[in-house]
Design an enzyme around this catalytic site. Sequence first.
Site, PDB file in Angstrom:
ATOM      1  N   HIS A  60     -11.028   1.975  -0.894  1.00 43.33           N
ATOM      2  CA  HIS A  60     -11.194   1.489   0.472  1.00 43.33           C
ATOM      3  C   HIS A  60     -11.940   0.160   0.409  1.00 43.33           C
ATOM      4  O   HIS A  60     -12.984  -0.026   1.023  1.00 43.33           O
ATOM      5  CB  HIS A  60     -11.943   2.522   1.325  1.00 43.33           C
ATOM      6  CG  HIS A  60     -11.193   2.890   2.565  1.00 43.33           C
ATOM      7  ND1 HIS A  60     -11.787   3.319   3.714  1.00 43.33           N
ATOM      8  CD2 HIS A  60      -9.862   2.875   2.820  1.00 43.33           C
ATOM      9  CE1 HIS A  60     -10.853   3.567   4.617  1.00 43.33           C
ATOM     10  NE2 HIS A  60      -9.684   3.306   4.110  1.00 43.33           N
ATOM     11  N   HIS A  79       0.816  -1.202   0.000  1.00 46.71           N
ATOM     12  CA  HIS A  79       0.000   0.000   0.000  1.00 46.71           C
ATOM     13  C   HIS A  79       0.858   1.264   0.000  1.00 46.71           C
ATOM     14  O   HIS A  79       0.563   2.225  -0.695  1.00 46.71           O
ATOM     15  CB  HIS A  79      -0.891  -0.015   1.240  1.00 46.71           C
ATOM     16  CG  HIS A  79      -1.955   1.018   1.240  1.00 46.71           C
ATOM     17  ND1 HIS A  79      -3.202   0.801   0.711  1.00 46.71           N
ATOM     18  CD2 HIS A  79      -1.940   2.294   1.689  1.00 46.71           C
ATOM     19  CE1 HIS A  79      -3.914   1.896   0.829  1.00 46.71           C
ATOM     20  NE2 HIS A  79      -3.184   2.819   1.433  1.00 46.71           N
TER      21      HIS A  79
END
Lengths: 80, 80, 233, 579
Positions: free
Chosen positions: D92, D46
Amino acid sequence: MKVRVFVSLKEGVLDPQGKAVGHALASLGFKNVGDVRISRVVDLDVAAETADEARKEGEAMAKALLANEVIEDFKVEVVA
Amino acid sequence: MKVRVFVSLKEGVLDPQGKAVGHALASLGFKNVGDVRISRVVDLDVAAETADEARKEGEAMAKALLANEVIEDFKVEVVA
Amino acid sequence: MKAGVVVFPGTNRERDMAHALTLASGQAPKMLWHQEESVDGLDLVIIPGGFSFGDYLRSGAMAAHSPIMTAVRRFAEKGGYILGVCNGFQILTEAQLLPGALLRNAGMRFLSQDCHLKVEGRDSIYTKGWSAGDVFRTPMAHGDGNYTASPEMLDRLEGEGRVAFRYCREDGHVQADDPHINLNGSARAIAGVLSENRRICGMMPHPENLTDPAIGGTDGLPLFKAIVEAFGV
Amino acid sequence: MSLTVDGELARSFGLTAEEYDKVLAIMGRTPSLTELGIFSVMWSEHCSYKSSRKHLKTLPTKAPWVIHGPGENAGVIDIGDGLAAVFKMESHNHPSFIEPYQGAATGVGGIMRDVFTMGARPVANLNALRFGDAENVDTRRVVDGVVRGIGGYGNCMGVPTVGGETNFHRAYNGNPLVNAMTVGIAQKDRIFLSAAAGIGNPVVYVGSKTGRDGIHGATMSSAEFDDESSSKRPTVQVGDPFTEKLLVEACLELMATDAVISIQDMGAAGLTSSAVEMASKGEVGIDLELDEVPQREANMLAYEMMLSESQERMLMVLRPDRTEQARKIFEKWELDFAVIGHLSDTGRITVRHKGNVEADIPLGPLADEAPIYDRPALNKEPPAYLTPPADPVGIEKALETLIASPDLASRSWIWNQYDSTVLGQTVKRPGAADAAIVRVEGTSRGLAMTTDCTPRYGQADPYVGGLQAVVEAWRNVTATGAQPLAMTDNLNFGSPENPYIMGQFVQAIKGMGEGGRALDFPIVSGNVSLYNETRSDTGLTSAILPSPVIGAVGVLDDIAQAVGLAMPEEGELLLVGET
Ligand SMILES: Nc1ncnc2c1ncn2[C@@H]1O[C@H](COP(=O)(O)OP(=O)(O)O)[C@@H](O)[C@H]1O
């Protein structure tokens, strides 16, 4: 001290949330459920000497802000 | 029977409502108030033979819909 | 006209309101921060939409106790003019400057779409840009717009001509029990009410968002034009 | 917590054996728990883009109107009149499966912070949503929560949600996609960046207090889901849009002064990634005093504070002589404000807590020696073109089937829950045109914006999937009459450790690059979300369809000329192009 203010809609005032939850429960297969009412509980830490003082403070807060007496009733409990 | 499901945020989970109400109470002059947490109470009429049955039904409904166990805890009481 | 727009933490339609007033009057209103203690010298106080204090307890509850609301209450007692839209309506009911309360929408969902309103209230600066019975289109955007009051209060509001606006179909048909017309489930399809002296008005939909020909139309403009006319530019 | 730091713990933090060896080499000793935490989040997929970086570099990112391309919190383009559009998209996905409402809400909150961190006022939100099979019972829960969450956050912020797209496919059962995009407007000469500067300058924390929320969110969003993950659930982050509304107003008020030297929101990996990024970009060191961090819970460890993903927080470097002025602004908005450290000339990040040094890491190697992988990529033969069905069902039946399909049905149920008119500048709301249009306040110009992707094209041929998403976005902006200017992207794929999925990824990027170059349509920001896979009880993993989502922005000189979908009362219907 821990004061709990319990705020619920006055009887006779329609509770859209309760109604929606009742519907949702029925569609989930909970067939034995009748009326549903949703209330709010506000738990507060109150710095007070006595339970009585704490309760008074709780009542004042309920009247001032936590409950809308046009549509809601409230109850104050000193929990600990 | 009357079943009461009490749903509250798990410890450590941010309670934006409680936080804002705490601020508002302080600015209304309630200086003795510490932590504020807001929870929900769901009152249900359940057609059941025994208190035990009613409680079980309440627990099933809490798990299925009334509480979000990722962030919330719940307690079931048979009130009457 | 001297207008003031109240801004609470979390208010978010103050610019929209200022824009509409500027279009109607050529003059920008004064912005009033919630901690100000006076609204003296104004002709009109407007409480715009948004989520004051997050609307985290009950919509409008915390704002109703802000310092400026003491000043607004004094202003009302002296016969001042006040318009509350959306969150502003919720705040005015929480402050008990208008009767009733606004509950969660009947369908439990936020509603953001155009609706139609029928003009009903008599003798108010907020409604006289239309004729009684006129219908106009306006956007709505709220989660708690379900108007409620005791049956006696509702009767009184109707008897005194204090229902300012009602939700209706495009052709003016009102039907409170039809969720496609009375979208949020309001008692008697009430979308806006007036105070006893008709100087305070609260309404849920957003006429201010339909006042600009470049942005979808001017269906909401008569409300602002009439206000400006009442006080002079 | 008494954890022994060793290879096994490192593995559970998501570091491979080689990666942990690198950590040992850099540190020259066994790292502390806090240090291991910092390495693991900074080197997570990430934060480090370790599988994708090599390929992302091939994308077209430049044009005369690009002010800041990828690498900043959001992309920035010149839109004339001295103004800039600032925009980005972010996923998300994993949090939205675990807790759809809060997952989607905090996704929206996070992307808005990326935009206002740069000094822009957010003026529009969009999203791209992929859900599982519409018939699947769990899909209902996810759709309901995600839609409420997006609305709950955006509506409260007073930023209109003006567009998006929604599709259903069984490949997203258990792994929905929630990609949120925010577009903001700023003065083009008042853009704020994250590179820290000025040895000795104060490092200031503002916003909400820190709790134990979402620790290891960044490493989790880089690991595939299995049934265990429900028990390993990190504390879910709860969004507080009211606080974020205060934060945007306070930040913009502060940015109107000359107090801010650099600023960075705390997103995934919170304090760690914001502090490390600001210091690394500015090539300075940073000393943090965790005792000064505003804390919501008692007895938090340094490790927890450094990894917490509590929302609605920002880190800034301020001019020392403006710090008090800044404090007053944040006090007015009732937000926490704390000086939690200073910039140093050591080139290291040091973290002190309760009198101990909990971490002391050289920033150079932490950034430079971050792993980069050139993972093997294989391509599948694209399937043959489908032949038209031999026995057509008849036009009426076909039309009925199409209209009833969840992928074509009206989306009004979704966008009617999003406030699309707040701010009073929305010219074309959802459903009104091929792209949404929002007026640039105070002008007669508009921004046109859209999100697009058709994963089933990518499933057949990932290259075409990437290319097609770009050209569809370009067409949607063009169809309103606007000039397309630039793109952001959100690349959602399965595990890059599977060569065929890596192949999808590489090919999709090729296609996107090709489209962008051909149309003079650069990509100025984006986000990569890998490991979008679910593992079934039988141990089989299944990946989502390759989903390279494009968000595009264009400019329309005169909003009165905007073209919508509504059929005029009279006129002829023309078909342009080959069928
Ligand atoms: N998740 C969403 N949020 C907001 N608007 C949406 C969403 N999904 C679809 N829309 C809107 O619904 C309309 C139709 O969507 P779609 O069928 O994807 O359009 P198109 O095929 O023209 O891109 C568009 O205006 C789009 O912006």
